[in-house]
Design an enzyme around this catalytic site. Structure first.
Site, PDB file in Angstrom:
ATOM      1  N   HIS A 290      -3.423   3.001  -5.916  1.00 45.25           N
ATOM      2  CA  HIS A 290      -3.831   1.705  -5.284  1.00 45.25           C
ATOM      3  C   HIS A 290      -4.151   0.734  -6.636  1.00 45.25           C
ATOM      4  O   HIS A 290      -3.924  -0.588  -6.239  1.00 45.25           O
ATOM      5  CB  HIS A 290      -5.254   1.794  -4.472  1.00 45.25           C
ATOM      6  CG  HIS A 290      -5.136   0.696  -3.593  1.00 45.25           C
ATOM      7  ND1 HIS A 290      -4.532   0.546  -2.362  1.00 45.25           N
ATOM      8  CD2 HIS A 290      -6.102  -0.358  -3.199  1.00 45.25           C
ATOM      9  CE1 HIS A 290      -4.843  -0.552  -1.570  1.00 45.25           C
ATOM     10  NE2 HIS A 290      -5.801  -1.126  -2.220  1.00 45.25           N
TER      11      HIS A 290
ATOM     12  N   TYR B  56      -9.565 -11.199  -6.660  1.00 42.10           N
ATOM     13  CA  TYR B  56      -8.412 -11.263  -7.797  1.00 42.10           C
ATOM     14  C   TYR B  56      -8.791 -12.387  -8.657  1.00 42.10           C
ATOM     15  O   TYR B  56      -8.554 -12.540 -10.101  1.00 42.10           O
ATOM     16  CB  TYR B  56      -7.162 -11.112  -7.531  1.00 42.10           C
ATOM     17  CG  TYR B  56      -6.871  -9.849  -6.814  1.00 42.10           C
ATOM     18  CD1 TYR B  56      -6.750  -8.665  -7.400  1.00 42.10           C
ATOM     19  CD2 TYR B  56      -6.541  -9.814  -5.282  1.00 42.10           C
ATOM     20  CE1 TYR B  56      -6.592  -7.291  -6.709  1.00 42.10           C
ATOM     21  CE2 TYR B  56      -6.441  -8.733  -4.686  1.00 42.10           C
ATOM     22  CZ  TYR B  56      -6.207  -7.380  -5.355  1.00 42.10           C
ATOM     23  OH  TYR B  56      -6.333  -6.252  -4.745  1.00 42.10           O
TER      24      TYR B  56
ATOM     25  N   ARG C 193       0.828  -1.196   0.090  1.00 40.36           N
ATOM     26  CA  ARG C 193      -0.112   0.023   0.065  1.00 40.36           C
ATOM     27  C   ARG C 193       0.881   1.229  -0.041  1.00 40.36           C
ATOM     28  O   ARG C 193       1.736   1.493   0.575  1.00 40.36           O
ATOM     29  CB  ARG C 193      -0.777  -0.037   1.208  1.00 40.36           C
ATOM     30  CG  ARG C 193      -1.876  -1.262   1.502  1.00 40.36           C
ATOM     31  CD  ARG C 193      -2.411  -1.005   2.793  1.00 40.36           C
ATOM     32  NE  ARG C 193      -3.213  -2.341   2.790  1.00 40.36           N
ATOM     33  CZ  ARG C 193      -3.007  -3.313   3.403  1.00 40.36           C
ATOM     34  NH1 ARG C 193      -1.702  -3.813   4.079  1.00 40.36           N
ATOM     35  NH2 ARG C 193      -3.862  -4.581   3.778  1.00 40.36           N
TER      36      ARG C 193
ATOM     37  N   LYS D 117      -1.113  -2.965   8.224  1.00 38.16           N
ATOM     38  CA  LYS D 117      -2.126  -2.620   9.202  1.00 38.16           C
ATOM     39  C   LYS D 117      -2.286  -3.134  10.630  1.00 38.16           C
ATOM     40  O   LYS D 117      -1.874  -4.566  10.446  1.00 38.16           O
ATOM     41  CB  LYS D 117      -3.563  -2.895   8.410  1.00 38.16           C
ATOM     42  CG  LYS D 117      -3.942  -1.984   7.139  1.00 38.16           C
ATOM     43  CD  LYS D 117      -5.253  -2.342   6.596  1.00 38.16           C
ATOM     44  CE  LYS D 117      -5.567  -1.288   5.733  1.00 38.16           C
ATOM     45  NZ  LYS D 117      -6.953  -1.649   4.824  1.00 38.16           N
TER      46      LYS D 117
END
Length: 302
Positions: A245, A280, A147, A171
């Site tokens: 992104h 995906y 990210r 995160k």
């Protein structure tokens, strides 16, 4: 409630380790709810908020023709905020608990095809410090799938360019190792050897440990990275609205199309659940359908 919002934002940044960009998003969503309360002349005392008021807020967004994704995101932001206030004992029952999750249309993530990626990575000027930095940033994002918030957090001691590894703090303060290939290794090494030296502070004993610096020799912010990369995107495609992104989505899609398994991609992306990564698989399936429809003689009826 405004005072509690300020406290909540500080909490999620310090404890939940969310990025400034994410924190601003949460704050904006919740401020819209507070603005609604003021407009309707309703109490902003947390204990006075009930599910009926929240339903009125959702109805007002639908009336204003807000998109399903926007409504779902604001509801999610409010859930987190009210759970925080519940823990503080500001009321006895979370008013969002009886609200069902707002269903939204699933959108496949946008990604670039290989020719577009090649064109994008050729945009920065290799003869300037900023150009070397920008090339290194985009190569790293595409090579690793990290990210933007993770990119700007990389320090010099997180890099092992020869091994093709970068230590990332993701995160929730979860640490992981991501991989980069030859192109990213070469571009990063060139930036560190020539570009970063020109950007680093001259009179501060070179104490800044961030890999990616701005023109003042300070750590680049995520917002600045998005602004920089958006300019390069504009030169590549005007077919869709895209953001940095997209490089993360492109990394995952290209890996899957070239034989990588979902579990490996999950680890590299830092997803806590495989269900997040499965989107995906839908992207590649959609691509297969397009190839089939264009290639098979009887794919479409005359």
């Amino acid at each position: 409630m405004q005072q509690e919002l300020c406290s909540y934002i500080e909490y999620i940044k310090a404890v939940k380790n969310v990025s400034e960009h994410t924190a601003r998003g949460y704050s904006s969503d919740i401020e819209k709810f507070i603005a609604f309360l003021n407009k309707e002349e309703l109490s902003t005392v947390p204990a006075d908020i009930d599910v009926k008021i929240l339903r009125r807020f959702l109805a007002s967004m639908q009336k204003d023709k807000a998109g399903k994704a926007s409504i779902a995101r604001r509801l999610s932001s409010l859930r987190g905020f009210f759970r925080y206030m519940l823990k503080k004992g500001l009321f006895d029952l979370d008013p969002t608990i009886s609200l069902s999750t707002y269903k939204q249309d699933k959108k496949l993530p946008k990604f670039l095809r290989p020719p577009q990626i090649d064109q994008l990575l050729q945009q920065p000027d290799p003869n300037t410090a900023a150009g070397m930095r920008d090339a290194a940033m985009m190569e790293t994002l595409y090579a690793s799938g990290i990210r933007v918030s993770e990119l700007v957090g990389i320090n010099l001691n997180d890099l092992d360019i020869k091994a093709g590894e970068i230590r990332i703090m993701g995160k929730g303060s979860k640490e992981r190792i991501v991989l980069i290939g030859g192109a990213a290794q070469e571009t990063l090494a060139r930036y560190l050897s020539y570009g970063r030296i020109k950007l680093q502070p001259k009179m501060m004993g070179n104490l800044e440990q961030a890999v990616f610096l701005n023109t003042l020799g300070k750590r680049l912010s995520a917002r600045s990275v998005r602004r920089i990369i958006d300019q390069y995107f504009m030169a590549v495609t005007d077919e869709m609205k895209i953001s940095p992104h997209v490089l993360r989505h492109t990394f995952a899609t290209h890996m899957l199309e070239n034989g990588a398994d979902l579990r490996s991609i999950q680890e590299l992306l830092g997803h806590s659940s495989i269900s997040t990564t499965q989107i995906y698989a839908h992207v590649t399936q959609e691509r297969l359908k397009q190839v089939y429809d264009s290639a098979h003689p009887r794919a479409k009826e005359e």
